[in-house]
Scaffold this motif. Structure first.
Motif, PDB file in Angstrom:
ATOM      1  N   GLY A  19       0.804  -1.232   0.000  1.00 27.89           N
ATOM      2  CA  GLY A  19       0.000   0.000   0.000  1.00 27.89           C
ATOM      3  C   GLY A  19       0.828   1.269   0.000  1.00 27.89           C
ATOM      4  N   LYS A  20       2.151   1.151   0.190  1.00 28.02           N
ATOM      5  CA  LYS A  20       2.992   2.352   0.257  1.00 28.02           C
ATOM      6  C   LYS A  20       4.110   2.341  -0.784  1.00 28.02           C
ATOM      7  N   GLY A  21       4.399   1.197  -1.360  1.00 27.65           N
ATOM      8  CA  GLY A  21       5.529   1.094  -2.297  1.00 27.65           C
ATOM      9  C   GLY A  21       6.838   1.040  -1.531  1.00 27.65           C
ATOM     10  N   ARG A  22       7.879   1.637  -2.111  1.00 30.81           N
ATOM     11  CA  ARG A  22       9.188   1.580  -1.464  1.00 30.81           C
ATOM     12  C   ARG A  22       9.172   2.421  -0.188  1.00 30.81           C
ATOM     13  N   GLN A 159       9.166   7.497  -8.285  1.00 34.03           N
ATOM     14  CA  GLN A 159       7.737   7.246  -8.470  1.00 34.03           C
ATOM     15  C   GLN A 159       7.066   8.403  -9.213  1.00 34.03           C
ATOM     16  N   LEU A 213       5.500  14.304  -7.204  1.00 38.54           N
ATOM     17  CA  LEU A 213       5.508  13.386  -6.057  1.00 38.54           C
ATOM     18  C   LEU A 213       6.785  13.449  -5.233  1.00 38.54           C
ATOM     19  N   ASN A 214       7.872  13.961  -5.820  1.00 44.23           N
ATOM     20  CA  ASN A 214       9.160  13.810  -5.142  1.00 44.23           C
ATOM     21  C   ASN A 214       9.899  15.099  -4.797  1.00 44.23           C
ATOM     22  N   SER A 240      13.832  10.792  -1.431  1.00 48.18           N
ATOM     23  CA  SER A 240      12.546  10.563  -2.104  1.00 48.18           C
ATOM     24  C   SER A 240      11.878   9.269  -1.671  1.00 48.18           C
ATOM     25  N   PHE A 241      12.627   8.407  -0.982  1.00 49.06           N
ATOM     26  CA  PHE A 241      12.022   7.138  -0.581  1.00 49.06           C
ATOM     27  C   PHE A 241      11.367   7.201   0.795  1.00 49.06           C
ATOM     28  N   PHE A 242      11.423   8.354   1.450  1.00 48.02           N
ATOM     29  CA  PHE A 242      10.709   8.471   2.721  1.00 48.02           C
ATOM     30  C   PHE A 242       9.224   8.627   2.437  1.00 48.02           C
ATOM     31  N   ASN A 243       8.426   7.796   3.078  1.00 48.35           N
ATOM     32  CA  ASN A 243       6.977   7.964   2.981  1.00 48.35           C
ATOM     33  C   ASN A 243       6.518   8.969   4.030  1.00 48.35           C
ATOM     34  N   HIS A 244       5.236   9.310   3.928  1.00 50.66           N
ATOM     35  CA  HIS A 244       4.648  10.322   4.817  1.00 50.66           C
ATOM     36  C   HIS A 244       3.998   9.681   6.038  1.00 50.66           C
ATOM     37  N   TYR A 286       4.971  15.370   5.034  1.00 52.41           N
ATOM     38  CA  TYR A 286       5.168  16.110   3.780  1.00 52.41           C
ATOM     39  C   TYR A 286       4.756  17.579   3.904  1.00 52.41           C
ATOM     40  N   TYR A 304      -0.385  13.800  -3.726  1.00 50.79           N
ATOM     41  CA  TYR A 304       0.415  12.561  -3.694  1.00 50.79           C
ATOM     42  C   TYR A 304      -0.388  11.312  -4.038  1.00 50.79           C
ATOM     43  N   PHE A 306      -2.732   9.492  -2.454  1.00 53.69           N
ATOM     44  CA  PHE A 306      -3.096   8.403  -1.540  1.00 53.69           C
ATOM     45  C   PHE A 306      -3.941   8.919  -0.373  1.00 53.69           C
TER      46      PHE A 306
HETATM   47  C1  LIG Z   1       8.137  10.594  -2.276  1.00 53.62           C
HETATM   48  S1  LIG Z   1       7.371   9.136  -2.744  1.00 53.62           S
HETATM   49  C2  LIG Z   1       7.812   8.049  -1.437  1.00 53.62           C
HETATM   50  C3  LIG Z   1       8.448   6.763  -1.944  1.00 53.62           C
HETATM   51  C4  LIG Z   1       7.515   5.857  -2.675  1.00 53.62           C
HETATM   52  N1  LIG Z   1       6.791   5.002  -1.742  1.00 53.62           N
HETATM   53  C5  LIG Z   1       8.234   5.019  -3.711  1.00 53.62           C
HETATM   54  O1  LIG Z   1       7.931   3.838  -3.835  1.00 53.62           O
HETATM   55  O2  LIG Z   1       9.064   5.558  -4.428  1.00 53.62           O
HETATM   56  C6  LIG Z   1       5.696   9.586  -2.423  1.00 53.62           C
HETATM   57  C7  LIG Z   1       4.693   8.515  -2.768  1.00 53.62           C
HETATM   58  O3  LIG Z   1       4.797   7.408  -1.865  1.00 53.62           O
HETATM   59  C8  LIG Z   1       3.493   6.915  -1.526  1.00 53.62           C
HETATM   60  N2  LIG Z   1       3.264   7.157  -0.090  1.00 53.62           N
HETATM   61  C9  LIG Z   1       3.965   7.979   0.717  1.00 53.62           C
HETATM   62  N3  LIG Z   1       3.495   7.936   1.973  1.00 53.62           N
HETATM   63  C10 LIG Z   1       2.452   7.086   1.972  1.00 53.62           C
HETATM   64  C11 LIG Z   1       1.552   6.635   2.981  1.00 53.62           C
HETATM   65  N4  LIG Z   1       1.615   7.052   4.229  1.00 53.62           N
HETATM   66  N5  LIG Z   1       0.595   5.738   2.611  1.00 53.62           N
HETATM   67  C12 LIG Z   1       0.494   5.305   1.332  1.00 53.62           C
HETATM   68  N6  LIG Z   1       1.331   5.703   0.326  1.00 53.62           N
HETATM   69  C13 LIG Z   1       2.306   6.577   0.643  1.00 53.62           C
HETATM   70  C14 LIG Z   1       2.502   7.695  -2.357  1.00 53.62           C
HETATM   71  O4  LIG Z   1       2.284   6.971  -3.536  1.00 53.62           O
HETATM   72  C15 LIG Z   1       3.265   8.981  -2.650  1.00 53.62           C
HETATM   73  O5  LIG Z   1       2.818   9.605  -3.838  1.00 53.62           O
END
Ligand SMILES: C[S@@+](CC[C@H](N)C(=O)[O-])C[C@H]1O[C@@H](n2cnc3c(N)ncnc32)[C@H](O)[C@@H]1O
Length: 420
Positions: A19-22, A159, A213-214, A240-244, A286, A304, A306
């Motif tokens: 649900g969040k990716g990387r 992303q 997004l980044n 850029s790989f930090f999620n929120h 963010y 973003y 999500f």
């Molecule tokens: C800066 S990127 C973070 C890294 C990203 N997860 C990746 O795989 O490259 C921002 C994107 O990550 C995902 N993301 C970030 N925080 C999230 C969260 N709390 N829940 C779900 N998706 C999240 C969203 O798709 C967002 O647009």
């Protein structure tokens, strides 16, 4: 990813989270204030609309910034700064920045593009400021493909996909318009075949999506009586790989105006706010953490893509609109007794009677975070993190990542921490 200064042990590792990716998680236990990442930008561009005349820029925006190092341009020493004689849209704080820019951010191709986009007949004249800033980004991004292919490849790996970016008719129109602007340049972006790509609307949309997004905003200097705007946007590939998370366990610092060696003033540092156990995801907010639930959800969805399901949002989703509005200082004051249970792996807030506050929906569970980690200077809303720890102790001095002020830790002021 990042490594300690003393050892080569990585502090963070990248994982995939459903649900969040990387995502970046702690690969060792982390100490409050520890620097977990230092990152340099692969691309930077001014946040000023392209066609703002210099005198308007000074009136509408608080300051002028060097187009290479993005430091404040010293107005009292105009002789040391120089404006590009060709495009006249870029200003450099020194000869050194100007000559560095000539082979990187302000190549003849960029200069020609800015000059053409800034001419009186340019259709950009009729566009909103955000479209003009997107035009700046595209020029810088396509320039990257030509002068630093490896960084362009990194940008492509982030992303952001073109179809999501063009999901509304307005967004689609602006992509077509911006692409036609870049197409109208006498020499188009070259080198794209090196990446197996051709110059297309889809590529332009993909680049814009990655930027949206980044990109991180580098802010103007803080002043309590002025609304603070962004001076420049940057793509920091590892950050850029930090999620929120709406109650983050890390925050970022930049020191753009600091007098450091060439380019290093643009580095970003990420420090953890409190101790974090091994395996826990490291997240940033963010935007300022004081936004209310509905505003946070709106921004995360629109910007973003999500819906946030963090612990804080799960609690606040059940609040009435009135409760949401009441997220003010009175509310914080009512809950001063809340304390973080340091031994609790889930970092759940614990009420004074020892009961779990997360089970009590009427309780305001983030009080501890706001009291301990939010800057209380007027109009600041920055996040506080301790200064980096020494070998033997955690610092009791907290630094604000917005106004830069230093505070004694609230725990020390309350007498809850033993002398270090
Ligand atoms: C800066 S990127 C973070 C890294 C990203 N997860 C990746 O795989 O490259 C921002 C994107 O990550 C995902 N993301 C970030 N925080 C999230 C969260 N709390 N829940 C779900 N998706 C999240 C969203 O798709 C967002 O647009």
């Amino acid at each position: 990813m990042s490594e300690t200064a003393e050892s080569s042990a990585p502090l963070l590792k990248m994982v995939e989270l459903e649900g969040k990716g990387r995502a970046l998680v702690a690969s060792v236990p982390l100490r409050a204030g520890q620097v977990v990442l230092r990152d340099s930008p692969i691309l930077l561009y001014s946040a000023l609309p392209l066609l703002v005349a210099p005198h308007d820029a000074q009136q509408n925006h608080n300051f002028e910034y060097c187009s290479q190092c993005f430091r404040l341009v010293a107005k009292e020493q105009p002789s040391s700064s120089c404006r590009c004689p060709s495009c006249s849209l870029s200003i450099f704080c020194s000869q050194n920045c100007q000559s560095l820019a000539l082979s990187s951010s302000h190549t003849p191709w960029v200069c020609q593009a800015l000059k053409q986009f800034g001419e009186g007949s340019s259709p950009l004249l009729r566009c909103q400021p955000d479209i003009q800033v997107q035009a700046r980004f595209l020029v810088v991004a396509y320039n990257l493909a030509m002068f630093c292919p490896s960084s362009f490849q990194t940008l492509l790996s982030l992303q952001g996909d073109p179809s999501t970016f063009m999901s509304s008719p307005e967004a689609k129109d602006s992509v077509f318009f911006l692409h036609s602007l870049v197409s109208s340049l006498p020499s188009g972006p070259v080198n794209l075949s090196t990446f197996g790509l051709s110059f297309s609307v889809e590529l332009t949309a993909a680049l814009l999506a990655k930027d949206k997004l980044n990109a991180f905003g580098l802010m103007e200097p803080f002043a309590p009586d002025k609304e603070r705007s962004v001076r420049a946007y940057g793509i920091y590939p590892r950050a850029s790989f930090f999620n929120h998370d709406c109650l983050p366990n890390a925050c970022r610092f930049d020191y753009v105006d600091a007098a450091t060696a060439d380019g290093r003033n643009l580095d970003m540092t990420v420090r953890v706010i409190h101790d974090v156990p091994c395996g826990r995801e490291i997240s940033l907010s963010y935007f300022p953490v004081n936004l209310k639930y509905s505003e946070r959800q709106k921004r995360l969805k629109e910007d973003y893509g999500f819906t946030c399901d963090c612990d804080r949002c799960r609690v606040e989703a059940n609040w009435s609109d009135q409760e949401d509005e009441e997220l003010d200082e009175d509310n914080l004051g009512d809950n001063e007794g809340a304390a973080m249970d340091e031994d609790d792996d889930d970092e759940e807030m614990v009420a004074e009677d020892g009961g779990s506050v997360a089970q009590d929906e009427s309780y305001f569970p983030h009080a501890y975070f706001f009291l301990q980690y939010m800057c209380n200077k007027d109009n600041c809303w920055g996040t506080l993190a301790p200064l980096p720890p020494s070998d033997s102790s955690t610092s009791t001095v907290m630094e604000c990542n917005v106004c830069g002020s230093l505070h004694q830790s609230k725990e020390v002021l309350d007498g809850n921490v033993a002398e270090q």
